[in-house]
Design a protein around this motif. Structure first.
Motif, PDB file in Angstrom:
ATOM      1  N   ASP A 170     -19.517   8.520 -31.272  1.00  0.00           N
ATOM      2  CA  ASP A 170     -18.876   9.643 -30.584  1.00  0.00           C
ATOM      3  C   ASP A 170     -17.418   9.759 -30.996  1.00  0.00           C
ATOM      4  N   SER A 171     -16.752   8.637 -31.112  1.00  0.00           N
ATOM      5  CA  SER A 171     -15.350   8.629 -31.491  1.00  0.00           C
ATOM      6  C   SER A 171     -15.175   9.192 -32.901  1.00  0.00           C
ATOM      7  N   ARG A 172     -16.075   8.822 -33.781  1.00  0.00           N
ATOM      8  CA  ARG A 172     -16.014   9.321 -35.157  1.00  0.00           C
ATOM      9  C   ARG A 172     -16.151  10.845 -35.170  1.00  0.00           C
ATOM     10  N   PHE A 173     -17.095  11.382 -34.404  1.00  0.00           N
ATOM     11  CA  PHE A 173     -17.286  12.830 -34.304  1.00  0.00           C
ATOM     12  C   PHE A 173     -16.022  13.490 -33.768  1.00  0.00           C
ATOM     13  N   HIS A 174     -15.449  12.926 -32.727  1.00  0.00           N
ATOM     14  CA  HIS A 174     -14.262  13.507 -32.114  1.00  0.00           C
ATOM     15  C   HIS A 174     -13.062  13.489 -33.066  1.00  0.00           C
ATOM     16  N   ILE A 175     -12.928  12.432 -33.835  1.00  0.00           N
ATOM     17  CA  ILE A 175     -11.847  12.361 -34.820  1.00  0.00           C
ATOM     18  C   ILE A 175     -12.018  13.476 -35.850  1.00  0.00           C
ATOM     19  N   GLU A 176     -13.248  13.697 -36.283  1.00  0.00           N
ATOM     20  CA  GLU A 176     -13.496  14.753 -37.269  1.00  0.00           C
ATOM     21  C   GLU A 176     -13.212  16.135 -36.683  1.00  0.00           C
ATOM     22  N   VAL A 177     -13.506  16.333 -35.402  1.00  0.00           N
ATOM     23  CA  VAL A 177     -13.177  17.610 -34.744  1.00  0.00           C
ATOM     24  C   VAL A 177     -11.665  17.804 -34.744  1.00  0.00           C
ATOM     25  N   ILE A 178     -10.914  16.774 -34.431  1.00  0.00           N
ATOM     26  CA  ILE A 178      -9.452  16.873 -34.412  1.00  0.00           C
ATOM     27  C   ILE A 178      -8.931  17.182 -35.813  1.00  0.00           C
ATOM     28  N   LYS A 179      -9.495  16.544 -36.836  1.00  0.00           N
ATOM     29  CA  LYS A 179      -9.093  16.850 -38.210  1.00  0.00           C
ATOM     30  C   LYS A 179      -9.315  18.334 -38.512  1.00  0.00           C
ATOM     31  N   LEU A 180     -10.460  18.862 -38.090  1.00  0.00           N
ATOM     32  CA  LEU A 180     -10.755  20.278 -38.324  1.00  0.00           C
ATOM     33  C   LEU A 180      -9.782  21.170 -37.566  1.00  0.00           C
ATOM     34  N   LEU A 181      -9.498  20.823 -36.324  1.00  0.00           N
ATOM     35  CA  LEU A 181      -8.561  21.630 -35.536  1.00  0.00           C
ATOM     36  C   LEU A 181      -7.181  21.652 -36.190  1.00  0.00           C
ATOM     37  N   LEU A 182      -6.766  20.532 -36.742  1.00  0.00           N
ATOM     38  CA  LEU A 182      -5.478  20.496 -37.435  1.00  0.00           C
ATOM     39  C   LEU A 182      -5.513  21.378 -38.685  1.00  0.00           C
ATOM     40  N   GLN A 183      -6.642  21.390 -39.372  1.00  0.00           N
ATOM     41  CA  GLN A 183      -6.789  22.274 -40.535  1.00  0.00           C
ATOM     42  C   GLN A 183      -6.688  23.739 -40.097  1.00  0.00           C
ATOM     43  N   VAL A 184      -7.331  24.067 -38.989  1.00  0.00           N
ATOM     44  CA  VAL A 184      -7.287  25.442 -38.473  1.00  0.00           C
ATOM     45  C   VAL A 184      -5.850  25.806 -38.084  1.00  0.00           C
ATOM     46  N   ALA A 185      -5.197  24.911 -37.381  1.00  0.00           N
ATOM     47  CA  ALA A 185      -3.825  25.185 -36.915  1.00  0.00           C
ATOM     48  C   ALA A 185      -2.858  25.383 -38.075  1.00  0.00           C
ATOM     49  N   THR A 186      -3.074  24.676 -39.163  1.00  0.00           N
ATOM     50  CA  THR A 186      -2.154  24.775 -40.296  1.00  0.00           C
ATOM     51  C   THR A 186      -2.573  25.824 -41.318  1.00  0.00           C
ATOM     52  N   SER A 187      -3.688  26.482 -41.102  1.00  0.00           N
ATOM     53  CA  SER A 187      -4.210  27.425 -42.096  1.00  0.00           C
ATOM     54  C   SER A 187      -3.281  28.605 -42.344  1.00  0.00           C
ATOM     55  N   ASP A 188      -2.498  28.976 -41.344  1.00  0.00           N
ATOM     56  CA  ASP A 188      -1.568  30.089 -41.535  1.00  0.00           C
ATOM     57  C   ASP A 188      -0.162  29.599 -41.899  1.00  0.00           C
ATOM     58  N   GLU A 189      -0.084  28.288 -42.253  1.00  0.00           N
ATOM     59  CA  GLU A 189       1.174  27.648 -42.650  1.00  0.00           C
ATOM     60  C   GLU A 189       2.238  27.676 -41.557  1.00  0.00           C
ATOM     61  N   ARG A 190       1.790  27.827 -40.334  1.00  0.00           N
ATOM     62  CA  ARG A 190       2.701  27.854 -39.182  1.00  0.00           C
ATOM     63  C   ARG A 190       1.959  27.233 -38.004  1.00  0.00           C
ATOM     64  N   VAL A 191       2.485  26.147 -37.494  1.00  0.00           N
ATOM     65  CA  VAL A 191       1.853  25.462 -36.363  1.00  0.00           C
ATOM     66  C   VAL A 191       2.742  25.664 -35.148  1.00  0.00           C
ATOM     67  N   THR A 192       2.152  26.248 -34.101  1.00  0.00           N
ATOM     68  CA  THR A 192       2.929  26.498 -32.889  1.00  0.00           C
ATOM     69  C   THR A 192       2.866  25.294 -31.955  1.00  0.00           C
ATOM     70  N   ARG A 193       3.807  25.236 -31.058  1.00  0.00           N
ATOM     71  CA  ARG A 193       3.830  24.167 -30.055  1.00  0.00           C
ATOM     72  C   ARG A 193       2.569  24.227 -29.194  1.00  0.00           C
ATOM     73  N   GLU A 194       2.104  25.445 -28.887  1.00  0.00           N
ATOM     74  CA  GLU A 194       0.888  25.609 -28.083  1.00  0.00           C
ATOM     75  C   GLU A 194      -0.326  25.014 -28.793  1.00  0.00           C
ATOM     76  N   GLU A 195      -0.394  25.234 -30.122  1.00  0.00           N
ATOM     77  CA  GLU A 195      -1.516  24.677 -30.887  1.00  0.00           C
ATOM     78  C   GLU A 195      -1.481  23.160 -30.867  1.00  0.00           C
ATOM     79  N   ILE A 196      -0.307  22.592 -31.091  1.00  0.00           N
ATOM     80  CA  ILE A 196      -0.184  21.130 -31.067  1.00  0.00           C
ATOM     81  C   ILE A 196      -0.550  20.581 -29.690  1.00  0.00           C
ATOM     82  N   ASP A 197      -0.031  21.212 -28.641  1.00  0.00           N
ATOM     83  CA  ASP A 197      -0.345  20.758 -27.279  1.00  0.00           C
ATOM     84  C   ASP A 197      -1.843  20.813 -27.018  1.00  0.00           C
TER      85      ASP A 197
END
Length: 109
Positions: free
Chosen positions: A5-32
């Motif tokens: 489960d932890s491995r799956f969750h880590i991969e989800v977080i990696k994907l979310l970080l990819q999504v957040a950085t896709s527009d080359e701008r990461v907002t505080r709301e996205e990080i939170d």
């Protein structure tokens, strides 16, 4: 060894970080939101620290393991939708990113 489960969750977080950085701008709301999701998933602090250090230092983020993410594509999409809609605005680039993620996970529209 990392529990499944932890491995799956880590991969989800990696994907979310990819999504957040896709527009080359990461907002505080996205990080939170990503941090809140990681806490909810009980992602180990060491893993989260490694990922956030990449952001802080401008290094490339490790790509998520799609094989692991395909174990529960609906949960992945829910996390992505929550992140994308979190700021109350959905941009065309975010819609395209969600479409690509659906395709990569093998989810038909």
């Amino acid at each position: 060894m990392t529990p499944p489960d932890s491995r799956f969750h880590i991969e989800v977080i990696k994907l979310l970080l990819q999504v957040a950085t896709s527009d080359e701008r990461v907002t505080r709301e996205e990080i939170d939101q990503i941090i809140d999701t990681a806490r909810g998933f009980s992602v180990p602090l060491t893993e989260l620290s490694i990922l956030t250090r990449c952001l802080q230092e401008g290094r490339p983020l490790p790509p998520p393991n799609l094989g692991v993410l395909r174990e529960d594509p609906k949960a992945v999409l829910q996390a992505v939708h929550d992140l994308v809609a979190g700021d109350g605005q959905v941009h065309a680039s975010e819609i395209e990113m969600v479409r690509q993620i659906r395709e990569l996970l093998g989810i038909s529209p």
